[in-house]
Design a protein around this motif. Sequence first.
Motif, PDB file in Angstrom:
ATOM      1  N   ARG A 111       0.841  -1.188   0.000  1.00  0.00           N
ATOM      2  CA  ARG A 111       0.000   0.000   0.000  1.00  0.00           C
ATOM      3  C   ARG A 111       0.882   1.245   0.000  1.00  0.00           C
ATOM      4  O   ARG A 111       1.958   1.252   0.579  1.00  0.00           O
ATOM      5  CB  ARG A 111      -0.910   0.026   1.234  1.00  0.00           C
ATOM      6  CG  ARG A 111      -1.974  -1.061   1.237  1.00  0.00           C
ATOM      7  CD  ARG A 111      -2.967  -0.827   2.355  1.00  0.00           C
ATOM      8  NE  ARG A 111      -2.332  -0.791   3.668  1.00  0.00           N
ATOM      9  CZ  ARG A 111      -2.338   0.258   4.484  1.00  0.00           C
ATOM     10  NH1 ARG A 111      -2.909   1.387   4.100  1.00  0.00           N
ATOM     11  NH2 ARG A 111      -1.765   0.189   5.663  1.00  0.00           N
ATOM     12  N   GLU A 112       0.412   2.288  -0.641  1.00  0.00           N
ATOM     13  CA  GLU A 112       1.104   3.562  -0.638  1.00  0.00           C
ATOM     14  C   GLU A 112       0.282   4.576   0.138  1.00  0.00           C
ATOM     15  O   GLU A 112      -0.926   4.689  -0.055  1.00  0.00           O
ATOM     16  CB  GLU A 112       1.341   4.068  -2.058  1.00  0.00           C
ATOM     17  CG  GLU A 112       2.370   3.253  -2.832  1.00  0.00           C
ATOM     18  CD  GLU A 112       2.724   3.914  -4.155  1.00  0.00           C
ATOM     19  OE1 GLU A 112       2.035   4.894  -4.531  1.00  0.00           O
ATOM     20  OE2 GLU A 112       3.687   3.450  -4.797  1.00  0.00           O
ATOM     21  N   VAL A 113       0.957   5.298   1.026  1.00  0.00           N
ATOM     22  CA  VAL A 113       0.311   6.357   1.797  1.00  0.00           C
ATOM     23  C   VAL A 113       0.968   7.678   1.396  1.00  0.00           C
ATOM     24  O   VAL A 113       2.149   7.901   1.664  1.00  0.00           O
ATOM     25  CB  VAL A 113       0.475   6.126   3.307  1.00  0.00           C
ATOM     26  CG1 VAL A 113      -0.193   7.262   4.085  1.00  0.00           C
ATOM     27  CG2 VAL A 113      -0.100   4.773   3.712  1.00  0.00           C
ATOM     28  N   HIS A 114       0.185   8.523   0.737  1.00  0.00           N
ATOM     29  CA  HIS A 114       0.696   9.818   0.274  1.00  0.00           C
ATOM     30  C   HIS A 114       0.552  10.799   1.426  1.00  0.00           C
ATOM     31  O   HIS A 114      -0.451  11.501   1.559  1.00  0.00           O
ATOM     32  CB  HIS A 114      -0.103  10.274  -0.944  1.00  0.00           C
ATOM     33  CG  HIS A 114       0.650  11.207  -1.821  1.00  0.00           C
ATOM     34  ND1 HIS A 114       0.433  11.314  -3.173  1.00  0.00           N
ATOM     35  CD2 HIS A 114       1.627  12.105  -1.557  1.00  0.00           C
ATOM     36  CE1 HIS A 114       1.237  12.213  -3.694  1.00  0.00           C
ATOM     37  NE2 HIS A 114       1.966  12.716  -2.722  1.00  0.00           N
ATOM     38  N   ALA A 115       1.598  10.889   2.272  1.00  0.00           N
ATOM     39  CA  ALA A 115       1.490  11.622   3.532  1.00  0.00           C
ATOM     40  C   ALA A 115       1.592  13.131   3.362  1.00  0.00           C
ATOM     41  O   ALA A 115       0.971  13.895   4.109  1.00  0.00           O
ATOM     42  CB  ALA A 115       2.569  11.136   4.501  1.00  0.00           C
ATOM     43  N   VAL A 116       2.393  13.589   2.414  1.00  0.00           N
ATOM     44  CA  VAL A 116       2.545  15.022   2.141  1.00  0.00           C
ATOM     45  C   VAL A 116       2.376  15.238   0.649  1.00  0.00           C
ATOM     46  O   VAL A 116       2.992  14.544  -0.161  1.00  0.00           O
ATOM     47  CB  VAL A 116       3.919  15.548   2.618  1.00  0.00           C
ATOM     48  CG1 VAL A 116       4.115  16.994   2.204  1.00  0.00           C
ATOM     49  CG2 VAL A 116       4.056  15.403   4.132  1.00  0.00           C
TER      50      VAL A 116
END
Length: 277
Positions: free
Chosen positions: A69-74
């Motif tokens: 999974r990818e979490v686009h934090a910024v």
Amino acid sequence: MAERTLDKTAEAAKAEQTAQAAPAPSREPTVVADDVHIVYRVNGGPKGRGSATAALSRIMRRKGSPGMREVHAVRGVTFVAYKGESIGLIGSNGSGKSTLLKAVAGLLPTERGSVYTDGQPSLLGVNAALMNDLTGERNVILGGLAMGMSREQVRERYQDIVDFSGINEKGDFITLPMRTYSSGMAARLRFSIAAAKDHDVLMIDEALATGDRKFQKRSEARIRELRQEAGTVFLVSHNNKSIRDTCDRVLWLEKGELLMDGPTDEVIKAYEKETGK
């Protein structure tokens, strides 16, 4: 008399034009964030599980996992911070505040965009690791050395660090192992160690949320001193009063995006109106 009046008027107009033409005093940038994106990748098996061996194998093969999974934090954050500023970061939990500071400190790589800093950024968080089996005294010495202070500087500032933290107000705790400290005592000591040094860029993550009001006032006063003596201070906090008392500018992040960047009162009022906090 009329000629003199006209001469004075002409001189005043000329002076005004000269003042308007003169360049505004330049400010010295300390941090430049240019379209910064930060993405976390979480690897796991099809059901969210995976061994360390399997993860290493995927890295070596340069292949992702079906369960990755990818979490686009910024997301595309851009700002310029200047010397002498104290900047607050606000936003709900998971908005990317701490992640952004880690990128500024050089602890996280950017997926896209760049971060430029003038001088060495220092990140202080309440979860910063001190060695629990060592005494507070030894941690002060090691912490000072880790920040680049000389042994002589640590010796000169040692007592000020202890006094500022208030560790010994109820006993000789500085000679006891850190594991005997409460979380509040440990957080105060961390802040005191970091605040003993003049920083080019100092980033504080929730440090003022811990401790009594007396210590918070000392912390706020020290941040104001750091602003005058050194470079730029960033503060992440959910305490809007601490932000108001300490910062002259605020960045508001939500879901990794920069929603607002401006004077403290203006941004916090908009934030409180939106969130009801």
